[in-house]
Design an enzyme around this catalytic site. Structure first.
Site, short mmCIF file in Angstrom:
data_model
loop_
_atom_site.label_atom_id
_atom_site.label_comp_id
_atom_site.label_asym_id
_atom_site.label_seq_id
_atom_site.Cartn_x
_atom_site.Cartn_y
_atom_site.Cartn_z
N HIS A 1 -19.52 91.21 97.65
CA HIS A 1 -18.83 90.93 98.91
C HIS A 1 -19.77 91.11 100.11
O HIS A 1 -20.98 91.05 99.96
CB HIS A 1 -17.56 91.79 99.01
CG HIS A 1 -16.76 91.77 97.73
ND1 HIS A 1 -16.08 90.65 97.32
CD2 HIS A 1 -16.58 92.71 96.76
CE1 HIS A 1 -15.49 90.90 96.16
NE2 HIS A 1 -15.79 92.14 95.79
N HIS B 1 -20.05 96.34 91.88
CA HIS B 1 -18.69 96.24 92.41
C HIS B 1 -17.94 97.55 92.17
O HIS B 1 -18.41 98.44 91.46
CB HIS B 1 -17.93 95.10 91.73
CG HIS B 1 -18.39 93.74 92.12
ND1 HIS B 1 -17.77 92.97 93.07
CD2 HIS B 1 -19.44 92.99 91.66
CE1 HIS B 1 -18.39 91.82 93.19
NE2 HIS B 1 -19.42 91.80 92.35
N GLU C 1 -18.60 97.31 87.32
CA GLU C 1 -17.46 97.78 88.10
C GLU C 1 -17.44 99.30 87.98
O GLU C 1 -17.03 99.87 86.98
CB GLU C 1 -16.16 97.18 87.55
CG GLU C 1 -16.06 95.67 87.67
CD GLU C 1 -15.63 95.21 89.08
OE1 GLU C 1 -15.44 96.08 89.96
OE2 GLU C 1 -15.47 93.99 89.26
#
Length: 309
Positions: free
Chosen positions: A78, A170, A249
């Site tokens: 992001h 992430h 993640e």
């Protein structure tokens, strides 16, 4: 052994002369042999005494020389400006046989700590450690204030660099009752373009699962995947990659326990160290040869992320 003849003096064997240079050369060869022997046990994390060997500890056996010339791309998920540029990140791009949004805003904790800030912090910490070991590190974005880059451009950055490994960093936005981390490995993309990286990417995922858990104490995810590994074909960053790549993640931002760890700078340092350990182990295992040739180097220099103002 023959006897000397009567009346003659016993024969003396000539004394071997060893120069200091020869001694240094022998010592160097022995040191390299010990280092190589240590590297052979890297992937198992076993030093022979039951203690875990980190990737950075093993790399120190070679003084970082074994990692010179290796290239890693770190892809912090992001970006800080995504939330105010919905039209830009919402546009559709190729995702490996289908269209998908350019990017998303990402998750955040209940206290408002955003995924984009977390991923950028872990990425920069890991980049510093890898560079100290002689690795060339490229980031897909160099600040936390821009927009994107889109998922297809993130993949192109790794391809153009002919990276030995790429990790997208992430933190998940899963159900609040679920906790833990997981590594996402690529499945065959709908367009079939990533078939050449599936095996190496699976190996990278397995090594990162071990190293990240050991460094952070974070449990493997209990709400998805299988024992900390998920395999997906719906992520453009994996589908479009032509070099070994996985997503890490690091935890579930919506889980209170995970959120507390993710918000802690000391834990983020542990997360970076776990990431580095796994990458160094993977780089050592590939023997310095790099990924299979894909011809992507002909695309020219690595593109810089686009910032929309």
């Amino acid at each position: 052994m023959p006897r000397s003849s009567p009346g003659s003096s016993p024969r003396k064997l000539p004394r071997a002369v060893v120069s200091p240079f020869t001694m240094l050369a022998v010592a160097a060869v022995l040191a390299i042999a010990v280092a190589v022997a240590g590297l052979a046990y890297w992937p198992r994390g076993d030093r022979g005494d039951g203690a875990r060997r980190s990737g950075t500890e093993a790399a120190s056996l070679l003084g970082g020389q074994g990692l010179a010339g290796r290239t890693v791309v770190l892809d912090p998920g992001h970006n800080g400006g995504n939330g105010s540029h919905s039209a830009d990140i919402g546009r559709r791009v190729d995702a490996g046989g289908f269209q998908k949004e350019c990017d998303t805003v990402g998750a955040q904790t209940a206290d408002g700590y955003p995924e984009h800030a977390f991923s950028f912090d872990v990425a920069t910490r890991a980049a510093d450690a890898l560079r100290a070991l002689g690795v060339t590190v490229i980031l897909t974005r160099y600040d936390d204030e821009g927009v994107g880059p889109c998922v297809d451009e993130r993949a192109r950055i790794g391809n153009a660099a002919e990276a030995d490994a790429v990790v997208s960093i992430h933190a998940d936005g899963g159900p609040s009752a679920g906790s833990g981390f997981h590594v996402i490995a690529p499945a065959a993309s709908p367009d079939g373009g990533n078939g050449g990286i599936l095996g190496a990417s699976a190996q990278l995922a397995d090594l990162l699962r071990e190293s990240f858990g050991a460094a952070t104490g974070q449990p493997r995810a209990d709400y998805l995947g299988e024992d900390g590994i998920t395999v997906r074909s719906d992520l453009g960053g994996l589908n479009l990659s032509r070099v070994p790549k996985v997503f890490l993640e690091c935890g579930n931002m919506r889980n209170p326990g995970d959120a507390a760890r993710i918000s802690d700078p000391a834990w983020r340092q542990q997360a970076a160290e776990g990431l580095v350990d796994g990458l160094v182990t993977f780089l050592a295992g590939t023997g310095g040869s790099g990924p299979p040739s894909t011809g992507v180097g002909a695309q020219g220099p690595v593109p810089r992320p686009r910032t929309v103002t």
